[in-house]
Design an enzyme around this catalytic site. Structure first.
Site, PDB file in Angstrom:
ATOM      1  N   SER A 263       0.852  -1.203  -0.074  1.00 16.58           N
ATOM      2  CA  SER A 263       0.033   0.019  -0.223  1.00 16.58           C
ATOM      3  C   SER A 263       0.824   1.280  -0.121  1.00 16.58           C
ATOM      4  O   SER A 263       2.030   1.333   0.063  1.00 16.58           O
ATOM      5  CB  SER A 263      -0.986  -0.061   1.323  1.00 16.58           C
ATOM      6  OG  SER A 263      -0.275   0.514   2.402  1.00 16.58           O
ATOM      7  N   LYS A 264       0.293   2.306  -0.191  1.00 14.46           N
ATOM      8  CA  LYS A 264       0.850   3.586  -0.287  1.00 14.46           C
ATOM      9  C   LYS A 264       1.630   3.732   1.165  1.00 14.46           C
ATOM     10  O   LYS A 264       2.631   4.557   1.053  1.00 14.46           O
ATOM     11  CB  LYS A 264      -0.376   4.497  -0.309  1.00 14.46           C
ATOM     12  CG  LYS A 264       0.034   5.910  -0.271  1.00 14.46           C
ATOM     13  CD  LYS A 264      -1.359   6.887  -0.745  1.00 14.46           C
ATOM     14  CE  LYS A 264      -2.065   7.236   0.482  1.00 14.46           C
ATOM     15  NZ  LYS A 264      -3.350   7.730   0.150  1.00 14.46           N
ATOM     16  N   ARG A 265       0.978   3.486   2.240  1.00 17.84           N
ATOM     17  CA  ARG A 265       1.683   3.565   3.475  1.00 17.84           C
ATOM     18  C   ARG A 265       2.861   2.888   3.541  1.00 17.84           C
ATOM     19  O   ARG A 265       3.810   3.324   4.351  1.00 17.84           O
ATOM     20  CB  ARG A 265       0.688   3.350   4.621  1.00 17.84           C
ATOM     21  CG  ARG A 265      -0.471   4.386   4.872  1.00 17.84           C
ATOM     22  CD  ARG A 265      -1.232   3.834   5.898  1.00 17.84           C
ATOM     23  NE  ARG A 265      -2.187   2.729   5.169  1.00 17.84           N
ATOM     24  CZ  ARG A 265      -3.215   2.920   4.487  1.00 17.84           C
ATOM     25  NH1 ARG A 265      -3.511   4.193   4.079  1.00 17.84           N
ATOM     26  NH2 ARG A 265      -3.740   1.923   4.035  1.00 17.84           N
TER      27      ARG A 265
END
Ligand code: GLU
Length: 509
Positions: A263-265
């Site tokens: 994910s982006k995180r």
């Protein structure tokens, strides 16, 4: 394959395109090109609430940067357009009507509040996952539970409604996925999904299958997250009497340190880009992109190609043309593919090394504050590229080629600058000054002769010499560095450096 292969990449413009999306586009592209088919870009923007300004342009620019351009679609045109679903809005209606008329779908008047109330009630009764389905639909407000007159009355009064699929009870929906084999799902596990929203806009499910049919898509190649939707899609094809496309659901891309989806995180947390290009949010927050981080698009694409697909041997470096030739969906695995940021850097390193010095010089120029002679920059690139991962490393690690030496590596000063080093440097400098043709061979010959005459090992002279000329403790061959810098610079750096390093050494002690 007899019919012409037509595949599509169908992102929703809900934000920047994640690298998982780029991989989906890439596999579609490779499959299309391999079979002499068409690769189409369709923008699925039926979810008005999640629409993000600029996302469509971002998607188009990302594919362009990667060199995997559609030959038909949004921004490219073509005979089966428009390719943006919101521009096709009216086109879906007759199909929804057909589904209602044939009894495969129905009209539902339940308001969002009523639905929420239902869910809440169910939760209180210990049923947290309430669904609108074959069991519950009879107690809801729809054209199956209400009388014909009541339905007509409501419609005439202009009451808003959704169209829902009438999921059959207890039937097995079967389809073959190229990657996963036979998939069977019992309809009792599926709900009556909305096909047309009260706004008149179709949902993803209806728009997706109508467009795949009208655009004559032969193979639906998409991420695993869409596998749960596939039975509904298959059912819709059957209900409309259309031939089903073939399906291939690609494995997830897993984060480097765990089993979750990348994910982006994870990118923020572990310090690597998750997006192809920089993306600035409306709040002014920037997510970094591979392009701006200094990656070659070819390295990025090469790395992505192997996240799920394997060529069947140990080969790892593939040009786009080679990928087209070698790619097959049969060699795409079912299980998640772990993303490895270090390996991604390794790919970039390989591409950097195989790029010509002249090309690297052109790229390096944009990182330099001053204009340097191209032949000179190319020479520097040739010297530095074996040790660099990114083009900016050449400029940063090789700063002594472009600027005077400002700092001297502390550790080398501490460990290698001995009491007799200033004297040795002074003597070496005198020898070097005598060289007329200041080329690599002559410098090396003089240096070796000096060592021999004094019976010095390399370690006694080399590190100090490097420190004075470059300020560093490591780097490419000193003879090549000196030849590239030229006699004047080498001599003056040695002369001026001895005293500076002496002082540094004194303050460090
Ligand atoms: N619009 C969907 C997405 O955003 C596409 C799913 C599909 O390819 O069918 O990924």
């Amino acid at each position: 394959m007899s019919e012409k292969v037509r595949v599509r990449f169908a992102p929703s413009p809900t934000g920047p395109l994640h690298m998982g999306g780029v991989r989906t586009a890439l596999y579609n592209y490779l499959f299309a090109k391999k079979h002499g088919g068409d690769f189409i870009l369709r923008i699925e923007d039926t979810d008005e609430k999640r629409f993000v300004e600029g996302a469509q342009e971002y998607i188009i620019n990302s594919l362009k940067w990667c060199g995997i351009e559609p030959n038909e679609g949004a921004g490219y045109g073509g005979e089966k357009g428009p390719y943006v679903q919101s521009e096709r809005r009216d086109l879906y209606k007759p199909f929804a009507e057909k589904l209602v008329e044939s009894g495969h779908a129905y009209i539902a008047f339940d308001t969002p509040e009523e639905l929420e109330q239902m869910r809440e009630q169910a939760k209180q009764m210990g049923l947290p996952n309430w669904q609108y389905n074959g069991v519950t639909r009879s107690s809801m407000k729809n054209s199956l539970s209400l009388s014909k007159e009541e339905v007509e009355k409501r419609l005439a009064a202009g009451e808003s409604y959704s169209v829902r699929i009438k999921m059959p009870r207890n039937e097995d929906i079967k389809f073959q996925d190229i990657i996963r084999g036979w998939v069977t799902v019992n309809t009792n596990n599926l709900d009556d999904k909305i096909l047309v929203k009260p706004s008149g806009m179709p949902t993803y499910h209806l728009a997706n299958i109508v467009d795949d049919h009208l655009m004559e898509i032969t193979h639906v190649i998409r991420g695993e997250e869409w596998l749960p939707s596939a039975p509904l899609h298959v059912l819709l094809y059957d209900c409309l009497g259309w031939e089903r496309p073939k399906f291939a659901h690609l494995p997830l891309i897993l984060r480097p340190d765990g089993n979750g989806k990348l994910s982006k995180r994870d990118g923020d947390r572990l310090g690597f880009p998750v997006f192809p290009l920089n993306w600035v949010t409306s709040e002014g927050e920037t997510y970094s992109g591979y392009k701006e981080a200094g990656y070659f698009p070819q390295a990025f694409v090469n790395m992505l190609s192997l996240l799920g697909w394997n060529p069947g041997n140990n080969e790892e470096i593939f040009s786009l043309e080679e990928l087209i030739e070698k790619f097959s969906l049969e060699r795409v695995g079912k299980s998640g593919a772990r993303f490895d940021p270090d390996k991604t850097k390794w790919f970039n390193q390989q591409y950097l090394r195989s790029t010509s010095d002249e090309e690297l010089a052109q790229m390096a120029q944009s990182h330099l504050t001053e204009d340097f002679n191209t032949t000179y920059v190319a020479k520097v690139c040739g010297l530095m590229k074996e040790r660099a991962t990114f083009i900016q490393d050449i400029v940063i690690d090789g700063d002594y080629f472009f600027n005077d030496v400002q700092d001297y590596d502390e550790k080398t000063v501490r460990k290698k600058w001995k009491d007799d080093t200033p004297q040795i440097m002074q003597e070496l400098l005198v020898e070097l000054e005598k060289i007329e043709d200041f080329n690599q061979q002559n410098i090396e010959a003089v240096f070796s002769a000096y060592l021999e005459k004094n019976e010095y090992g390399f370690g006694k002279v080399g590190p100090g010499f490097r420190l004075l000329v470059t300020g560093k403790g490591m780097g490419p061959s000193m003879f090549e560095i000196c030849a590239t810098l030229g006699k004047d610079k080498v001599i003056s750096r040695m002369k001026e450096g001895i005293e500076k390093v002496n002082q540094l050494k004194a303050t460090a002690e």
